[in-house]
Enzyme design. Structure first.
Site, PDB file in Angstrom:
ATOM      1  N   THR A 256       2.537   0.509   2.698  1.00 53.89           N
ATOM      2  CA  THR A 256       1.332   1.436   2.549  1.00 53.89           C
ATOM      3  C   THR A 256       0.142   1.044   1.905  1.00 53.89           C
ATOM      4  O   THR A 256       0.463   0.720   0.736  1.00 53.89           O
ATOM      5  CB  THR A 256       2.133   3.058   2.171  1.00 53.89           C
ATOM      6  OG1 THR A 256       3.321   3.249   3.035  1.00 53.89           O
ATOM      7  CG2 THR A 256       1.079   4.206   2.215  1.00 53.89           C
TER       8      THR A 256
ATOM      9  N   GLY B 104       9.901   5.375   1.487  1.00 52.87           N
ATOM     10  CA  GLY B 104       9.427   6.975   1.479  1.00 52.87           C
ATOM     11  C   GLY B 104      10.754   7.839   1.176  1.00 52.87           C
ATOM     12  O   GLY B 104      10.564   8.675   0.222  1.00 52.87           O
TER      13      GLY B 104
ATOM     14  N   VAL C  60       9.133  10.719   9.189  1.00 48.30           N
ATOM     15  CA  VAL C  60       7.856  10.637   8.273  1.00 48.30           C
ATOM     16  C   VAL C  60       8.311  10.251   6.949  1.00 48.30           C
ATOM     17  O   VAL C  60       9.375  10.727   6.538  1.00 48.30           O
ATOM     18  CB  VAL C  60       7.314  12.139   8.206  1.00 48.30           C
ATOM     19  CG1 VAL C  60       6.558  12.380   7.248  1.00 48.30           C
ATOM     20  CG2 VAL C  60       7.059  12.723   9.765  1.00 48.30           C
TER      21      VAL C  60
ATOM     22  N   THR D  33       3.922   3.272  -2.939  1.00 48.67           N
ATOM     23  CA  THR D  33       4.323   2.572  -1.732  1.00 48.67           C
ATOM     24  C   THR D  33       5.574   2.254  -2.056  1.00 48.67           C
ATOM     25  O   THR D  33       6.163   2.019  -2.864  1.00 48.67           O
ATOM     26  CB  THR D  33       3.357   1.536  -1.627  1.00 48.67           C
ATOM     27  OG1 THR D  33       3.831   0.941  -0.419  1.00 48.67           O
ATOM     28  CG2 THR D  33       3.222   0.579  -2.824  1.00 48.67           C
TER      29      THR D  33
HETATM   30  N1  GLY Z   1       6.105   4.473   2.023  1.00 50.38           N
HETATM   31  C1  GLY Z   1       5.730   4.526   3.354  1.00 50.38           C
HETATM   32  C2  GLY Z   1       6.922   5.048   3.965  1.00 50.38           C
HETATM   33  O1  GLY Z   1       8.220   5.302   3.803  1.00 50.38           O
HETATM   34  O2  GLY Z   1       6.697   5.356   5.263  1.00 50.38           O
END
Ligand code: GLY
Length: 316
Positions: free
Chosen positions: A149, A203, A178, A200
């Site tokens: 990201t 997620g 997401v 980043t």
């Molecule tokens: N850090 C980005 C995701 O996991 O979508």
């Protein structure tokens, strides 16, 4: 004082453009949008915008967010397809009183009505990566190491701070998945009275610590951004390891409203880019040595190799 800091080497061209705006008194909202759009538009970055890698159904679903640290306004889109610059849609949504976070078709409908540029974001190169990965499906899916990201924090001369993110998320993710990037407090946070942070990595794990908000909270308590970043990453890494047996990739950047910055990671080879009134745009590499992150300016050889490998022809 002005400044801008961003995750990964891929952001350096963008922050160099933003620098021009910031040094001539430009707005932190516009400058961060300029910088992120530059990354979104470059087809060879595999995890942001055009050329981003697809989900398991071979669709490029993008997440992005924007936050204005003066008003605490937030805008975000998640799982949006076929729009060139998700960060600009997120910035536009931050102007609304309600309906600030839109997903999938709802986000696309809004973007269409507002006249944002439509674009098929799936490149031939991304299709090759997809087909190669389908062949390797027995392997565990991980976020692209060293290439994830884009997240930024920006300070303009008026003292306004912003944060923004943009990503195609995890390669081969489930449709509709997401990550942290459009989630306020996880992928990004900005408060002009304190500073901003962005993250980043994996997620699913970054969200477990609301890590960007945590860094801003620590800065508000008086910590320098470097110590705030290290404290937040080390703590989340330790908690995840204790409770779950492992921690995913966690990397963060932060800047306070004096233009002082910090970076921390729990992986090898995390790169970031920074430009301030005192420092020309510079790419650094960082590593965590016993809880302290040591930053080294990237060598020309490393920078050349980075571009060469990103742009190398792909064989099917
Ligand atoms: N850090 C980005 C995701 O996991 O979508």
């Amino acid at each position: 004082m002005w400044g801008i800091i961003a995750t990964w080497r891929m952001a350096v061209e963008g922050i160099t453009k933003a620098k021009e705006e910031l040094e001539s008194g430009g707005d932190a909202g516009n400058a961060i949008e300029t910088a992120i759009r530059e990354v979104e538009d470059f087809p060879y970055y595999k995890s942001v915008g055009y050329g981003g890698l697809p989900n398991e159904e071979m669709e490029v679903e993008l997440d992005a967010a924007f936050m204005d640290g003066n008003t605490l306004s937030i805008g975000a889109v998640a799982a949006i397809k076929d729009f060139a610059n998700p960060v600009s849609i997120a910035k536009r949504l931050a102007k609304e009183k309600v309906n600030n976070v839109l997903v999938a078709e709802g986000a696309e409908k809004f973007a269409h009505k507002e006249g944002f540029e439509r674009k098929n974001m799936l490149t031939d190169r991304a299709k090759i990566h997809y087909r190669k990965r389908v062949k390797e499906l027995s392997q565990e899916i991980k976020p692209y190491s060293g290439h994830d990201t884009v997240g930024m924090v920006c300070l303009d001369q008026s003292g306004k701070m912003t944060a923004a993110t943009s990503t195609s998320g995890l390669f081969m993710k489930k449709k509709g998945r997401v990550g942290d990037s459009p989630i306020a407090g996880s992928g990004f946070y900005a408060d002009s009275e304190v500073g901003g942070a962005s993250a980043t990595g994996l997620g699913e794990d970054l969200m477990k610590g609301c890590i960007s908000y945590e860094i801003v909270r620590l800065m508000k308590e008086g910590m320098h951004p470097q110590l705030a970043c290290e404290t937040a990453v080390n703590h989340l890494h330790a908690e995840l390891t204790k409770r779950r047996g492992e921690a995913g990739d966690l990397s963060v950047i932060a800047m306070n409203n004096q233009g002082e910055w910090g970076v921390a990671t729990n992986i090898e080879g995390f790169s970031f880019a920074v430009a301030t009134q005192k420092e020309a745009p510079t790419v650094y590499l960082t590593k965590n040595v016993d809880g302290h992150c040591i930053h080294e300016v990237a060598s020309q050889e490393w920078l050349d190799n980075y571009m060469r490998t990103r742009m190398a022809p792909l064989e099917e």
